[in-house]
Design a protein around this motif. Structure first.
Motif, PDB file in Angstrom:
ATOM      1  N   ARG A 118      10.104  89.329  42.505  1.00 62.26           N
ATOM      2  CA  ARG A 118       9.455  89.807  41.279  1.00 62.26           C
ATOM      3  C   ARG A 118       7.986  90.141  41.471  1.00 62.26           C
ATOM      4  O   ARG A 118       7.500  91.143  40.970  1.00 62.26           O
ATOM      5  CB  ARG A 118       9.605  88.757  40.167  1.00 62.26           C
ATOM      6  CG  ARG A 118      10.977  88.761  39.523  1.00 62.26           C
ATOM      7  CD  ARG A 118      11.056  87.758  38.405  1.00 62.26           C
ATOM      8  NE  ARG A 118      12.395  87.704  37.835  1.00 62.26           N
ATOM      9  CZ  ARG A 118      12.794  86.790  36.974  1.00 62.26           C
ATOM     10  NH1 ARG A 118      11.959  85.835  36.594  1.00 62.26           N
ATOM     11  NH2 ARG A 118      14.028  86.806  36.497  1.00 62.26           N
ATOM     12  N   ARG A 119       7.262  89.278  42.171  1.00 65.71           N
ATOM     13  CA  ARG A 119       5.820  89.471  42.311  1.00 65.71           C
ATOM     14  C   ARG A 119       5.477  89.907  43.733  1.00 65.71           C
ATOM     15  O   ARG A 119       6.223  89.632  44.677  1.00 65.71           O
ATOM     16  CB  ARG A 119       5.080  88.175  41.969  1.00 65.71           C
ATOM     17  CG  ARG A 119       5.288  87.694  40.552  1.00 65.71           C
ATOM     18  CD  ARG A 119       4.562  86.368  40.320  1.00 65.71           C
ATOM     19  NE  ARG A 119       5.025  85.340  41.247  1.00 65.71           N
ATOM     20  CZ  ARG A 119       4.447  84.150  41.388  1.00 65.71           C
ATOM     21  NH1 ARG A 119       3.377  83.850  40.671  1.00 65.71           N
ATOM     22  NH2 ARG A 119       4.926  83.261  42.238  1.00 65.71           N
ATOM     23  N   ASP A 120       4.335  90.589  43.838  1.00 67.28           N
ATOM     24  CA  ASP A 120       3.908  91.099  45.137  1.00 67.28           C
ATOM     25  C   ASP A 120       3.853  89.985  46.174  1.00 67.28           C
ATOM     26  O   ASP A 120       4.340  90.132  47.300  1.00 67.28           O
ATOM     27  CB  ASP A 120       2.526  91.752  44.972  1.00 67.28           C
ATOM     28  CG  ASP A 120       2.245  92.780  46.060  1.00 67.28           C
ATOM     29  OD1 ASP A 120       3.134  93.020  46.887  1.00 67.28           O
ATOM     30  OD2 ASP A 120       1.146  93.350  46.072  1.00 67.28           O
ATOM     31  N   GLY A 126      12.882 101.030  42.423  1.00 63.75           N
ATOM     32  CA  GLY A 126      11.797 101.600  43.218  1.00 63.75           C
ATOM     33  C   GLY A 126      10.758 100.581  43.645  1.00 63.75           C
ATOM     34  O   GLY A 126      10.357 100.544  44.814  1.00 63.75           O
ATOM     35  N   ARG A 127      10.324  99.740  42.706  1.00 65.20           N
ATOM     36  CA  ARG A 127       9.254  98.784  43.015  1.00 65.20           C
ATOM     37  C   ARG A 127       9.662  97.818  44.114  1.00 65.20           C
ATOM     38  O   ARG A 127       8.954  97.654  45.110  1.00 65.20           O
ATOM     39  CB  ARG A 127       8.879  97.995  41.756  1.00 65.20           C
ATOM     40  CG  ARG A 127       7.730  97.003  41.970  1.00 65.20           C
ATOM     41  CD  ARG A 127       7.674  95.983  40.845  1.00 65.20           C
ATOM     42  NE  ARG A 127       8.861  95.154  40.806  1.00 65.20           N
ATOM     43  CZ  ARG A 127       9.039  94.086  41.582  1.00 65.20           C
ATOM     44  NH1 ARG A 127       8.120  93.719  42.452  1.00 65.20           N
ATOM     45  NH2 ARG A 127      10.149  93.380  41.500  1.00 65.20           N
ATOM     46  N   VAL A 128      10.806  97.173  43.943  1.00 64.82           N
ATOM     47  CA  VAL A 128      11.216  96.156  44.909  1.00 64.82           C
ATOM     48  C   VAL A 128      11.513  96.793  46.266  1.00 64.82           C
ATOM     49  O   VAL A 128      11.216  96.215  47.319  1.00 64.82           O
ATOM     50  CB  VAL A 128      12.424  95.352  44.384  1.00 64.82           C
ATOM     51  CG1 VAL A 128      13.652  96.226  44.230  1.00 64.82           C
ATOM     52  CG2 VAL A 128      12.723  94.172  45.294  1.00 64.82           C
ATOM     53  N   SER A 129      12.050  98.021  46.273  1.00 62.63           N
ATOM     54  CA  SER A 129      12.351  98.707  47.535  1.00 62.63           C
ATOM     55  C   SER A 129      11.065  99.034  48.283  1.00 62.63           C
ATOM     56  O   SER A 129      10.944  98.784  49.494  1.00 62.63           O
ATOM     57  CB  SER A 129      13.144  99.993  47.264  1.00 62.63           C
ATOM     58  OG  SER A 129      14.390  99.710  46.669  1.00 62.63           O
ATOM     59  N   PHE A 130      10.087  99.594  47.568  1.00 60.19           N
ATOM     60  CA  PHE A 130       8.826  99.959  48.215  1.00 60.19           C
ATOM     61  C   PHE A 130       8.068  98.718  48.685  1.00 60.19           C
ATOM     62  O   PHE A 130       7.579  98.667  49.817  1.00 60.19           O
ATOM     63  CB  PHE A 130       7.955 100.777  47.268  1.00 60.19           C
ATOM     64  CG  PHE A 130       6.545 100.954  47.766  1.00 60.19           C
ATOM     65  CD1 PHE A 130       6.294 101.738  48.880  1.00 60.19           C
ATOM     66  CD2 PHE A 130       5.484 100.305  47.151  1.00 60.19           C
ATOM     67  CE1 PHE A 130       4.999 101.882  49.370  1.00 60.19           C
ATOM     68  CE2 PHE A 130       4.193 100.443  47.627  1.00 60.19           C
ATOM     69  CZ  PHE A 130       3.940 101.235  48.742  1.00 60.19           C
ATOM     70  N   PHE A 131       7.958  97.718  47.816  1.00 57.71           N
ATOM     71  CA  PHE A 131       7.202  96.521  48.177  1.00 57.71           C
ATOM     72  C   PHE A 131       7.815  95.825  49.387  1.00 57.71           C
ATOM     73  O   PHE A 131       7.091  95.321  50.252  1.00 57.71           O
ATOM     74  CB  PHE A 131       7.135  95.547  46.995  1.00 57.71           C
ATOM     75  CG  PHE A 131       6.048  95.862  46.009  1.00 57.71           C
ATOM     76  CD1 PHE A 131       5.598  97.151  45.828  1.00 57.71           C
ATOM     77  CD2 PHE A 131       5.470  94.858  45.256  1.00 57.71           C
ATOM     78  CE1 PHE A 131       4.589  97.443  44.928  1.00 57.71           C
ATOM     79  CE2 PHE A 131       4.456  95.131  44.346  1.00 57.71           C
ATOM     80  CZ  PHE A 131       4.020  96.429  44.182  1.00 57.71           C
ATOM     81  N   LEU A 132       9.137  95.782  49.448  1.00 58.46           N
ATOM     82  CA  LEU A 132       9.791  95.114  50.572  1.00 58.46           C
ATOM     83  C   LEU A 132       9.503  95.853  51.871  1.00 58.46           C
ATOM     84  O   LEU A 132       9.135  95.226  52.885  1.00 58.46           O
ATOM     85  CB  LEU A 132      11.299  95.035  50.325  1.00 58.46           C
ATOM     86  CG  LEU A 132      12.121  94.275  51.378  1.00 58.46           C
ATOM     87  CD1 LEU A 132      11.608  92.856  51.560  1.00 58.46           C
ATOM     88  CD2 LEU A 132      13.600  94.266  51.002  1.00 58.46           C
ATOM     89  N   LEU A 133       9.628  97.175  51.873  1.00 57.48           N
ATOM     90  CA  LEU A 133       9.359  97.955  53.077  1.00 57.48           C
ATOM     91  C   LEU A 133       7.885  97.873  53.468  1.00 57.48           C
ATOM     92  O   LEU A 133       7.543  97.761  54.650  1.00 57.48           O
ATOM     93  CB  LEU A 133       9.768  99.417  52.870  1.00 57.48           C
ATOM     94  CG  LEU A 133      11.270  99.678  52.730  1.00 57.48           C
ATOM     95  CD1 LEU A 133      11.515 101.153  52.453  1.00 57.48           C
ATOM     96  CD2 LEU A 133      12.029  99.248  53.974  1.00 57.48           C
TER      97      LEU A 133
END
Length: 288
Positions: free
Chosen positions: A78-80, A148-155
């Motif tokens: 959920r969080r960065d 989108g958020r979780v995909s980008f942050f994970l990569l």
């Protein structure tokens, strides 16, 4: 005929009024707006699933209709800072697997070959994220939203963590080993051993080429993730955060190229993750 039986007659005072309960609530003289609501701690949340199992197997099972929802709703993502912690766990696990493979093979490898193996260990994450981004709402041609958020942050955090690990290994130091330098790995060639190995130059070139091919694929997936994230969020609100991430990623790519030769040392890493960083810069400019 006699009068029908009724209950006792009720006389209302001028100050009183009748309150009729709704069909789905009990009778009450208090307004529905005044009803006590359960606190956050009282609301049972679905526990997180096994992320490794999800990305390696469940995400590819067409009969598993909950895999995408489980991925985008994970509390661990959920969080960065939560995603950063998960990224570190993934990298740590990849390194353990690579180390076990090297011990079984009992053959020394080049440092740049070690970094390539770390990268290749992240391939399952890239493939899973691509499946998530390509997923459609069942029965439609519409893309799944909220991924989108979780995909980008994970990569993003995986790459940042990978670069940090390479840097720590190069320097023989790690913030997780504050008592002193990391002991040299006996399965990794020293510079002297590389110089005395007639095949080291060819092996190094092959490893760099393979790593650059991996980066090209990673870049295409990561740029797809950031574009999806951009379309799903408040673009102007997130522009400053994206700007900072782009600057950090650019510095990291420069450092990685200098230490490994990935992306050509002449370009100082500017052609690593080029499409992703261009998309991030464009987002920053549009947010001004």
């Amino acid at each position: 005929m006699g009068k029908p039986a009724h209950g006792p007659e009720v006389t209302l005072s001028p100050q009183s009024s009748l309150v009729f309960p709704s069909s789905d609530t009990e009778a009450s003289v208090t307004s529905p707006r005044k009803r006590a609501r359960p606190g956050r701690s009282e609301i049972a949340e679905k526990p997180d699933c096994d992320l490794d199992e999800l990305m390696r197997r469940r995400i590819y099972d067409s009969k598993d209709s909950t895999a995408i929802d489980d991925f985008k709703n994970m509390k661990r993502l959920r969080r960065d800072q939560d995603v950063l912690r998960v990224a570190q766990e993934i990298i740590d696990q990849v390194k353990l697997v690579v180390q076990a493979e090297l011990q079984r093979a009992a053959r020394k490898i080049l440092e740049v070959e070690l970094y390539l193996r770390w990268l290749q260990g992240l391939d399952y994450v890239c493939k899973a994220v691509m499946v998530v981004l390509d997923a459609k709402v069942p029965g439609t041609r519409r893309s799944m939203t909220g991924v989108g958020r979780v995909s980008f942050f994970l990569l993003y955090h995986l790459m940042e963590t990978f670069i940090d690990e390479v840097n720590s290994h190069q320097n023989g130091w790690s913030f997780r080993h504050p008592a002193g330098p990391i002991e040299p790995d006996p399965l990794i060639m020293t510079l002297a051993e590389e110089c005395n190995d007639s095949d080291s130059d060819v092996r190094s070139e092959d490893a760099v080429r393979a790593a650059e091919q991996f980066f090209d694929r990673y870049d295409k997936i990561m740029v797809a993730a950031i574009r999806r994230y951009k379309s799903e969020c408040n673009q102007k609100l997130m522009a400053l955060s994206i700007d900072r991430k782009e600057e950090s990623l650019s510095r990291g790519c420069c450092l990685l190229s200098e230490q490994t030769g990935f992306g050509s040392t002449d370009d100082m890493g500017f052609n690593l993750l080029e499409e992703t960083r261009d998309a991030m810069i464009q987002w920053k400019l549009e947010g001004r």
